[in-house]
Motif scaffolding. Structure first.
Motif, PDB file in Angstrom:
ATOM      1  N   HIS A  13      31.109  43.981  46.821  1.00  0.00           N
ATOM      2  CA  HIS A  13      32.102  44.375  47.831  1.00  0.00           C
ATOM      3  C   HIS A  13      31.394  44.770  49.122  1.00  0.00           C
ATOM      4  O   HIS A  13      31.827  44.391  50.223  1.00  0.00           O
ATOM      5  CB  HIS A  13      32.951  45.537  47.315  1.00  0.00           C
ATOM      6  CG  HIS A  13      34.106  45.878  48.210  1.00  0.00           C
ATOM      7  ND1 HIS A  13      34.882  47.013  48.032  1.00  0.00           N
ATOM      8  CD2 HIS A  13      34.618  45.264  49.305  1.00  0.00           C
ATOM      9  CE1 HIS A  13      35.805  47.065  48.972  1.00  0.00           C
ATOM     10  NE2 HIS A  13      35.668  46.017  49.759  1.00  0.00           N
ATOM     11  N   ALA A  14      30.291  45.511  49.009  1.00  0.00           N
ATOM     12  CA  ALA A  14      29.534  45.917  50.196  1.00  0.00           C
ATOM     13  C   ALA A  14      28.943  44.705  50.915  1.00  0.00           C
ATOM     14  O   ALA A  14      28.947  44.635  52.152  1.00  0.00           O
ATOM     15  CB  ALA A  14      28.438  46.896  49.804  1.00  0.00           C
ATOM     16  N   GLY A  36      38.550  44.849  45.652  1.00  0.00           N
ATOM     17  CA  GLY A  36      38.125  45.072  47.028  1.00  0.00           C
ATOM     18  C   GLY A  36      37.718  43.792  47.730  1.00  0.00           C
ATOM     19  O   GLY A  36      38.066  43.566  48.895  1.00  0.00           O
ATOM     20  N   THR A  37      36.983  42.929  47.027  1.00  0.00           N
ATOM     21  CA  THR A  37      36.545  41.679  47.654  1.00  0.00           C
ATOM     22  C   THR A  37      37.725  40.770  47.961  1.00  0.00           C
ATOM     23  O   THR A  37      37.675  39.971  48.900  1.00  0.00           O
ATOM     24  CB  THR A  37      35.541  40.934  46.761  1.00  0.00           C
ATOM     25  OG1 THR A  37      36.156  40.616  45.508  1.00  0.00           O
ATOM     26  CG2 THR A  37      34.299  41.783  46.494  1.00  0.00           C
ATOM     27  N   GLN A 364      34.940  49.029  46.204  1.00  0.00           N
ATOM     28  CA  GLN A 364      35.504  48.868  44.869  1.00  0.00           C
ATOM     29  C   GLN A 364      34.518  48.130  43.970  1.00  0.00           C
ATOM     30  O   GLN A 364      33.785  47.247  44.409  1.00  0.00           O
ATOM     31  CB  GLN A 364      36.831  48.118  44.941  1.00  0.00           C
ATOM     32  CG  GLN A 364      37.896  48.876  45.733  1.00  0.00           C
ATOM     33  CD  GLN A 364      39.241  48.190  45.708  1.00  0.00           C
ATOM     34  OE1 GLN A 364      39.640  47.595  44.710  1.00  0.00           O
ATOM     35  NE2 GLN A 364      39.977  48.288  46.814  1.00  0.00           N
ATOM     36  N   ALA A 365      34.505  48.506  42.694  1.00  0.00           N
ATOM     37  CA  ALA A 365      33.586  47.899  41.724  1.00  0.00           C
ATOM     38  C   ALA A 365      34.389  47.382  40.536  1.00  0.00           C
ATOM     39  O   ALA A 365      34.776  46.220  40.480  1.00  0.00           O
ATOM     40  CB  ALA A 365      32.524  48.907  41.303  1.00  0.00           C
ATOM     41  N   GLY A 366      34.668  48.264  39.567  1.00  0.00           N
ATOM     42  CA  GLY A 366      35.434  47.866  38.387  1.00  0.00           C
ATOM     43  C   GLY A 366      36.914  47.951  38.652  1.00  0.00           C
ATOM     44  O   GLY A 366      37.625  48.793  38.090  1.00  0.00           O
ATOM     45  N   THR A 367      37.411  47.069  39.532  1.00  0.00           N
ATOM     46  CA  THR A 367      38.842  47.067  39.879  1.00  0.00           C
ATOM     47  C   THR A 367      39.386  45.644  39.853  1.00  0.00           C
ATOM     48  O   THR A 367      38.651  44.667  39.936  1.00  0.00           O
ATOM     49  CB  THR A 367      39.090  47.646  41.288  1.00  0.00           C
ATOM     50  OG1 THR A 367      38.545  46.733  42.265  1.00  0.00           O
ATOM     51  CG2 THR A 367      38.471  49.018  41.443  1.00  0.00           C
ATOM     52  N   GLY A 383      32.897  53.286  44.706  1.00  0.00           N
ATOM     53  CA  GLY A 383      31.738  53.923  45.335  1.00  0.00           C
ATOM     54  C   GLY A 383      32.170  54.485  46.671  1.00  0.00           C
ATOM     55  O   GLY A 383      32.241  53.760  47.673  1.00  0.00           O
ATOM     56  N   VAL A 384      32.491  55.766  46.709  1.00  0.00           N
ATOM     57  CA  VAL A 384      32.979  56.402  47.941  1.00  0.00           C
ATOM     58  C   VAL A 384      31.773  56.752  48.804  1.00  0.00           C
ATOM     59  O   VAL A 384      30.929  57.556  48.424  1.00  0.00           O
ATOM     60  CB  VAL A 384      33.810  57.655  47.616  1.00  0.00           C
ATOM     61  CG1 VAL A 384      34.313  58.309  48.896  1.00  0.00           C
ATOM     62  CG2 VAL A 384      34.982  57.288  46.704  1.00  0.00           C
TER      63      VAL A 384
END
Length: 424
Positions: A13-14, A36-37, A364-367, A383-384
């Motif tokens: 996502h980053a 997120g992606t 977002q990671a595991g979403t 990851g905030v």
């Protein structure tokens, strides 16, 4: 330019978030991506280890650059697969990727290149490994040679723990083929830091130092995870020491791989332990860390696409890469129970409110997206990440943003960055 990012975590996502800022990037696909992606490009239902499907998609969709987030596709030979299609890949070839894919290979290269690291022995025979452990001093570290999802390392304080680790890896094969060979090495005591660099096979450009928090519980207690948070810069590795540390830990590997006929192009990550004798390399990764990638990219002021193309084209020395002077802190929100069993499918609320805060970005990671909802689908969920003038203010802002987010069974560490604050 049309980009395909391979992977599904917060790191990916980053990467998508930063690449989307480049005026040269027209369209992004992420395989398989996450909730997120999906807001930045088009998610593609292809697993990161399905090399034929990745190559076919890249060919059929006129992809100009494939960016690999996780290590597995690189170790499996994604670059070679894409080379056959004439498609550009950001990341090292399979030979160079053994720096992460094989602990024995990595340690042998460190020894040959003169990189400071723990003394070690390599065994593919259980009886010989057991005899060695019976004779050596404790503590020691037992490492499964191959990829084991970050779980194939045991720091054994006693002989019994070491022998149990050998039995688990080599006899019971809890990590499958990854444990058929093991590395037994001296335990290094100290504080860890992460030191990453871009490389074009000859030249390197270092990133700011960072520090991961691998243990699941506060005070670095409990089992290791994929990472519960990270921050940059890390006071244990100040900017004044970057050049000499790179010459000690990163540059020798780049030179060694080039001499071996396999120039390392991509991101080389040195996991360092600061011992009484100075920094020593624990391990190498051949890609961005997760979660280190998230706070690092919030500090990157240069165009990430241009940097990646300079690495691929061997022109990194012609680039000036700019990083802002702020501190960035990333706190991972996980599902309670991670890294063991944990619930999935929790609805996540408050993401827009947290993301709207100045100098905050929620990766977002595991979403996964389900209609207009974002649901949890993994252990590490968010990851905030927050920027601040110093570590204290960045940490405070990150935890303020967390207060706006809610999902059931949420767990996070509240001490991310505290080791840096003590040093500051």
């Amino acid at each position: 330019m049309r980009i395909l990012i391979v992977g599904s975590g917060g790191r990916e996502h980053a990467l998508a978030w930063k690449l989307a800022q480049s005026p040269k990037v027209d369209k992004m696909f992420i395989a398989p991506g996450n909730g997120g992606t999906a807001q930045l490009g088009e998610n593609v239902d292809i697993n990161d280890d399905d090399l034929p499907a990745i190559a076919a998609f890249a060919r059929n969709n006129a992809i100009d650059l494939v960016v690999t987030g996780p290590e597995l596709p690189l170790v499996l030979g994604l670059k070679e697969t894409l080379d056959q299609e004439g498609i550009t890949c950001f990341g090292p070839n399979a030979f160079a990727a053994q720096l992460e894919g094989s602990k024995a290979f990595s340690k042998t290269v460190m020894r040959a290149a003169g990189v400071p690291t723990a003394d070690f022995e390599v065994f593919d025979d259980y009886d010989q490994a057991r005899a060695h452990v019976d004779e050596r001093s404790m503590p020691c570290v037992i490492k499964a040679d191959g990829l084991a999802a970050g779980k194939g390392v045991v720091v054994a304080k006693t002989r019994e723990e070491a022998l149990e680790a050998l039995d688990e890896m080599m006899v019971k094969q809890v990590f499958g083929a990854a444990g058929e060979r093991v590395v037994v090495e001296d335990a290094l005591i100290g504080e860890e830091a992460s030191f990453l660099a871009f490389s074009d096979g000859v030249n390197i450009s270092v990133m700011p130092s960072s520090q991961d928090h691998k243990a699941v519980y506060e005070g670095d207690k409990g089992p290791n995870t994929g990472g519960m948070g990270a921050y940059t810069p890390a006071p244990i590795l100040p900017k004044a020491d970057y050049e000499k540390t790179a010459e000690m830990t990163l540059a020798p590997i780049i030179r060694h791989m080039a001499k071996a006929g396999h120039p390392f192009k991509g991101v080389l990550y040195a996991g360092l332990m600061y011992t009484d004798e100075g920094p020593k390399v624990l391990e190498y990764n051949v890609r961005f860390g997760d979660p280190e990638c998230q706070p690092l990219l919030t500090r990157l002021d240069s165009d990430l696409f241009e940097i990646m193309m300079a690495c691929v084209n061997g022109t990194l020395d012609e680039m000036s890469i700019d990083w802002n002077d702020e501190t960035s802190v990333c706190v991972v929100l996980a599902a309670e129970g991670y890294p063991k069993s944990y619930p999935k499918g929790m609805e996540i609320t408050g993401l827009a409110d947290a993301d709207a805060m100045d100098k905050v970005k929620v990766f977002q990671a595991g979403t996964k997206a389900e209609g207009d909802k974002i649901l949890s689908s993994g252990g590490r969920i968010l990851g905030v990440t927050a920027l601040g003038a110093d570590l204290s203010s960045a940490k405070e802002l990150a935890y303020q943003a967390i207060e706006k987010i809610h999902f059931d069974n949420c767990y996070f560490r509240r001490d991310i960055g505290d080791k840096g604050l003590k040093r500051s």
